[in-house]
Design an enzyme around this catalytic site. Structure first.
Site: not given
Ligand code: RB5
Length: 149
Positions: A8, A65, A133
């Site tokens: 993201d 992210c 595992h």
């Molecule tokens: C975006 O601000 C943030 O919420 C996203 O990158 C992530 O960390 C979500 O889990």
């Protein structure tokens, strides 16, 4: 090996360096975006990568992210996906050796890009140990058929 890659806006600035590293190691990368640092919703990119891994059109996936957490929660909704958040080289390696994680999720706001590259590198090079595992991972897979509430 084909690696599906998604991020993201929080992970975007690391993306090119990481993909460049993966290519120098001989991996083929399919880039599902995002493609700039404008605000986006991480589930959209986790869905693209997890669907690819679940269907078997990619061998494995990397999701970035801010924390890795939202990507991981989303990816684990998909059948056959075992996504794990790595927060050290040890946890990255154990995610493969013990959990056979087929998607690695990482937090761009928690680590430097070179640290994340190291997490991905050790995870890709590690092998699943099977044995006890394997029995435990099979128990996780069996939950997918039960429509548990
Ligand atoms: C975006 O601000 C943030 O919420 C996203 O990158 C992530 O960390 C979500 O889990």
């Amino acid at each position: 090996m084909v690696i599906a890659f998604g991020c993201d806006h929080a992970g975007y600035s690391f993306k090119e360096k990481i993909i460049m590293f993966l290519k120098t190691q001989g991996y083929k990368v399919v880039d599902y975006g995002c493609f700039d640092d404008g605000s986006v919703d991480y589930p959209d990119f986790a869905t693209a990568v997890a669907r690819c891994v679940s269907k078997g059109t990619c061998d494995t996936g990397v999701l970035i992210c801010g924390t890795g957490i939202g990507m991981c929660i989303t990816a684990n909704k998909f059948r056959g996906v075992r996504a794990a958040v790595a927060y050290s080289t040890d946890t990255a390696e154990l995610a493969k050796r013990h959990n056979n994680a087929n998607i690695l999720c990482v937090g761009a706001r928690s680590f430097k890009v070179n640290e994340i590259i190291e997490f991905i590198d050790v995870w890709l090079k590690a092998s699943f140990e099977g044995g006890r595992h394997g029995r435990r991972v099979d128990k996780i897979s069996n939950l997918e058929d039960k429509n548990i509430k």
